[in-house]
Structure formats: structure tokens, C-alpha cells
Design a protein around this motif. Sequence first.
Motif, PDB file in Angstrom:
ATOM      1  N   LEU A 160     -41.321  79.098 -23.588  1.00 19.36           N
ATOM      2  CA  LEU A 160     -41.057  78.305 -24.647  1.00 19.36           C
ATOM      3  C   LEU A 160     -41.337  78.501 -26.147  1.00 19.36           C
ATOM      4  O   LEU A 160     -42.815  78.198 -26.018  1.00 19.36           O
ATOM      5  N   GLY A 161     -40.366  78.666 -26.649  1.00 13.71           N
ATOM      6  CA  GLY A 161     -40.589  79.015 -28.347  1.00 13.71           C
ATOM      7  C   GLY A 161     -41.398  78.122 -29.419  1.00 13.71           C
ATOM      8  O   GLY A 161     -40.902  77.262 -29.178  1.00 13.71           O
ATOM      9  N   PRO A 162     -40.642  78.706 -30.208  1.00 12.08           N
ATOM     10  CA  PRO A 162     -41.066  77.444 -31.786  1.00 12.08           C
ATOM     11  C   PRO A 162     -39.958  76.749 -31.701  1.00 12.08           C
ATOM     12  O   PRO A 162     -38.922  77.223 -30.774  1.00 12.08           O
ATOM     13  N   GLN A 163     -39.978  75.491 -32.578  1.00  6.23           N
ATOM     14  CA  GLN A 163     -39.368  74.900 -32.764  1.00  6.23           C
ATOM     15  C   GLN A 163     -38.384  75.127 -34.118  1.00  6.23           C
ATOM     16  O   GLN A 163     -38.130  75.737 -34.823  1.00  6.23           O
ATOM     17  N   VAL A 164     -36.353  74.842 -34.034  1.00  7.43           N
ATOM     18  CA  VAL A 164     -35.904  75.194 -34.616  1.00  7.43           C
ATOM     19  C   VAL A 164     -35.896  73.598 -35.851  1.00  7.43           C
ATOM     20  O   VAL A 164     -35.117  72.584 -35.461  1.00  7.43           O
ATOM     21  N   LYS A 165     -36.671  73.687 -37.128  1.00 11.54           N
ATOM     22  CA  LYS A 165     -36.154  72.963 -38.230  1.00 11.54           C
ATOM     23  C   LYS A 165     -35.145  73.017 -38.369  1.00 11.54           C
ATOM     24  O   LYS A 165     -34.488  73.997 -39.305  1.00 11.54           O
ATOM     25  N   ASP A 166     -35.110  71.625 -38.426  1.00  8.90           N
ATOM     26  CA  ASP A 166     -32.959  71.292 -39.165  1.00  8.90           C
ATOM     27  C   ASP A 166     -32.145  71.377 -37.842  1.00  8.90           C
ATOM     28  O   ASP A 166     -31.815  72.177 -39.072  1.00  8.90           O
ATOM     29  N   TRP A 167     -32.172  72.151 -37.273  1.00  9.33           N
ATOM     30  CA  TRP A 167     -31.333  73.234 -36.611  1.00  9.33           C
ATOM     31  C   TRP A 167     -29.900  72.296 -35.956  1.00  9.33           C
ATOM     32  O   TRP A 167     -28.967  73.142 -36.850  1.00  9.33           O
ATOM     33  N   GLU A 168     -29.861  70.641 -36.836  1.00 10.92           N
ATOM     34  CA  GLU A 168     -28.706  70.597 -36.897  1.00 10.92           C
ATOM     35  C   GLU A 168     -27.983  71.125 -38.240  1.00 10.92           C
ATOM     36  O   GLU A 168     -26.638  70.713 -38.053  1.00 10.92           O
ATOM     37  N   ASN A 169     -28.348  71.809 -38.677  1.00 12.04           N
ATOM     38  CA  ASN A 169     -27.498  72.029 -40.139  1.00 12.04           C
ATOM     39  C   ASN A 169     -28.222  73.528 -40.114  1.00 12.04           C
ATOM     40  O   ASN A 169     -27.872  74.502 -40.869  1.00 12.04           O
ATOM     41  N   HIS A 170     -27.453  74.636 -38.750  1.00 11.81           N
ATOM     42  CA  HIS A 170     -27.727  75.921 -38.213  1.00 11.81           C
ATOM     43  C   HIS A 170     -26.427  75.681 -37.496  1.00 11.81           C
ATOM     44  O   HIS A 170     -26.459  74.845 -36.659  1.00 11.81           O
ATOM     45  N   ASP A 171     -26.238  76.802 -38.424  1.00  7.12           N
ATOM     46  CA  ASP A 171     -24.987  76.978 -36.817  1.00  7.12           C
ATOM     47  C   ASP A 171     -24.970  77.469 -35.680  1.00  7.12           C
ATOM     48  O   ASP A 171     -24.802  79.113 -35.493  1.00  7.12           O
ATOM     49  N   LEU A 172     -25.760  77.297 -34.408  1.00  2.00           N
ATOM     50  CA  LEU A 172     -25.775  77.805 -33.586  1.00  2.00           C
ATOM     51  C   LEU A 172     -25.328  79.298 -33.427  1.00  2.00           C
ATOM     52  O   LEU A 172     -26.046  80.671 -32.478  1.00  2.00           O
ATOM     53  N   ALA A 173     -24.286  79.146 -33.230  1.00  2.00           N
ATOM     54  CA  ALA A 173     -23.416  80.083 -32.627  1.00  2.00           C
ATOM     55  C   ALA A 173     -23.034  81.070 -33.209  1.00  2.00           C
ATOM     56  O   ALA A 173     -23.223  81.993 -33.366  1.00  2.00           O
ATOM     57  N   GLU A 174     -23.753  81.817 -34.799  1.00  2.00           N
ATOM     58  CA  GLU A 174     -23.658  82.589 -35.362  1.00  2.00           C
ATOM     59  C   GLU A 174     -24.555  82.989 -35.627  1.00  2.00           C
ATOM     60  O   GLU A 174     -24.946  83.941 -36.397  1.00  2.00           O
ATOM     61  N   VAL A 175     -25.622  82.621 -34.930  1.00  2.00           N
ATOM     62  CA  VAL A 175     -27.591  83.508 -35.270  1.00  2.00           C
ATOM     63  C   VAL A 175     -27.754  84.295 -34.684  1.00  2.00           C
ATOM     64  O   VAL A 175     -26.710  84.439 -33.341  1.00  2.00           O
ATOM     65  N   ALA A 176     -27.932  85.485 -35.167  1.00  5.46           N
ATOM     66  CA  ALA A 176     -27.320  87.141 -34.400  1.00  5.46           C
ATOM     67  C   ALA A 176     -29.246  86.546 -33.743  1.00  5.46           C
ATOM     68  O   ALA A 176     -30.405  86.756 -34.284  1.00  5.46           O
ATOM     69  N   VAL A 177     -29.010  87.368 -32.426  1.00  4.19           N
ATOM     70  CA  VAL A 177     -30.714  87.678 -31.354  1.00  4.19           C
ATOM     71  C   VAL A 177     -29.665  89.303 -31.134  1.00  4.19           C
ATOM     72  O   VAL A 177     -29.633  89.649 -31.061  1.00  4.19           O
ATOM     73  N   SER A 178     -31.646  89.590 -30.865  1.00  4.98           N
ATOM     74  CA  SER A 178     -32.452  90.931 -30.872  1.00  4.98           C
ATOM     75  C   SER A 178     -33.296  90.795 -29.917  1.00  4.98           C
ATOM     76  O   SER A 178     -33.841  89.783 -29.638  1.00  4.98           O
ATOM     77  N   GLY A 179     -33.034  91.212 -28.717  1.00  4.00           N
ATOM     78  CA  GLY A 179     -34.032  91.297 -27.406  1.00  4.00           C
ATOM     79  C   GLY A 179     -34.663  93.107 -27.655  1.00  4.00           C
ATOM     80  O   GLY A 179     -34.011  93.611 -27.561  1.00  4.00           O
ATOM     81  N   LEU A 180     -36.344  92.883 -27.519  1.00  2.00           N
ATOM     82  CA  LEU A 180     -36.606  94.573 -27.645  1.00  2.00           C
ATOM     83  C   LEU A 180     -38.073  93.973 -26.781  1.00  2.00           C
ATOM     84  O   LEU A 180     -38.286  92.636 -26.229  1.00  2.00           O
ATOM     85  N   ARG A 181     -38.067  95.054 -26.183  1.00  4.83           N
ATOM     86  CA  ARG A 181     -39.051  96.126 -25.316  1.00  4.83           C
ATOM     87  C   ARG A 181     -40.902  96.659 -25.498  1.00  4.83           C
ATOM     88  O   ARG A 181     -39.062  97.713 -25.880  1.00  4.83           O
ATOM     89  N   ASP A 182     -41.266  95.914 -26.139  1.00  5.85           N
ATOM     90  CA  ASP A 182     -42.853  97.135 -26.143  1.00  5.85           C
ATOM     91  C   ASP A 182     -42.224  97.165 -27.663  1.00  5.85           C
ATOM     92  O   ASP A 182     -42.116  99.092 -28.114  1.00  5.85           O
TER      93      ASP A 182
END
Length: 257
Positions: A160-182
Motif C-alpha cells: 500500500l502506497g500513498p493516498q491520492v489526495k482529491d482523487w475525484e478531481n484526477h482523471d486516473l485513466a490519463e495518469v502515466a505510470v513507470s515501473g522501475l527496478r533499481d
Amino acid sequence: MNKEDIAKSLAAARVSGEYAAVDITAIDQAEAAEDILAAAGVFYGGRRIGYKVGSTSEAAQKATGAPGPWFAPMVESDLSRDGTTLVWKKHYRGVECEFAFRIGETYPVFDTKPNPASLRQAVAACHLALEVAGRRTEGKGLTRYPAVLADFGAHCAFVLGPQVKDWENHDLAEVAVSGLRDGVVTNKGSGAAVMGGPLNSLLWLTERLAERGLQLQEGDWVLTGTTMGIVVPEPGSTVTGDFGELGKVSVNFARES
């Protein structure tokens, strides 16, 4: 081997970190796989804290051979916090960067159809999260569908990571995500990879639960599915999900003793 024996072997393997000496690839009915999961949950123990949704994209469905999304329960003992260190297990196959919703009230109310507007009201919080996926039987990749259902839905850990503040005001579909190893980017994706948006995955789950006469309960967590493929972990590595301005979440894997 009967279903109860398979369930006991899978549950024991989940605790020990060793492989179960069973072949669940022979399961050809989803119902049988779910029966085994239910029994394995009894033998494994732990309080249910919610559900994970799997195969929420065409790529994920191809990886497991699933005809569509599916879900499996999660238990309290598999919940960790951002930055935790997990003792390495042979089971681990990958880490998925996901959104997690915490439910604030029983949903859906019986005799009412789930819908996006009422669902938003039922969500108490949105968090960044990681799911460690794996398998309790020997083999490459993840267990194939429908046997993956019996194998705890490929679930190994919920970070479990940090809470997304005001998540209702974010378009979660548009959030770019990167996965990193080391610190090195291995995968890229977005919230849109999760059935067009994480809330769509949550809605799908509530509909499937309602069909079975079940509901999400206050305090339940729902992991909505990977925003990309999987970041392959190694003993001694750190895997991080970078959600841009929303923040980061990471998990460390201790080297084998």
C-alpha cells in the motif's frame, strides 16, 4: 489428488515459500478452481481485506490465457506498506503498478444496480499500490487460467502506497505510470490500461459480486489491475511504481539467505 488436498498443498506452499507438489494446470473448469481457492483460503487463514482484479487488459489476458477479467480475495497477512522489505520467495514472478480503492460503505445496496455515480460515493480513498504476483507451482510465468484462480489469483503481496489526495478531481485513466527496478525504467503504462480506467475495473467487480449475492464492505481494499505489464523482481532489488505528480510506491526484496 482431490480438490481439498490441492487446496492444502497450495496453502502450505504460500506459507513456506516452497512450491506445491500439485499440477493445477489440469483444472479445466473455473468453478473447480474457485472451489479450490475458497478451500485454500480456509487452510491459509487470515482475515479477508478485499479483492484483486486480474487480467484487466488484453495483454494481461493473453499472459494468463483468460477470456476476460477475473477476481480473487486478498487477506490481511499479505498487506505491507510502502518501502517494506519482503523476504524473497521462489513464488515471485513480477510486480504490478496499480491503483487501490478503499471502500467506505457497503456497496452495492441489495436490489440496486451498481453505477459509476453511486460507486464514487462509496469510495473512501484511492491509493497508489504495488501487487507482487507469482505462482505456487513450478513453471515459468503465471499459472494459466482458470487454474490461476485456484492459485490465489496469482496474488502474493499487496504493498500500500500513498493516498491520492482529491482523487475525484484526477482523471486516473490519463495518469502515466513507470515501473522501475533499481532505478531503471523497465515498463511504462497508464491508468487507461486498466479497462479504460481504474474505476471501470472497480465497477466491473461490484457487478460480478452482485451477481453472486455479494457486496463490498466498509474497509475493503480493491486492487484494480496492472497499469502496465510486470516489473520482474530479483533478490536484492527494489521495485518502484512512479505515478508522476501523484507520487511513488516501492518494495524491496531481501536476498535469499
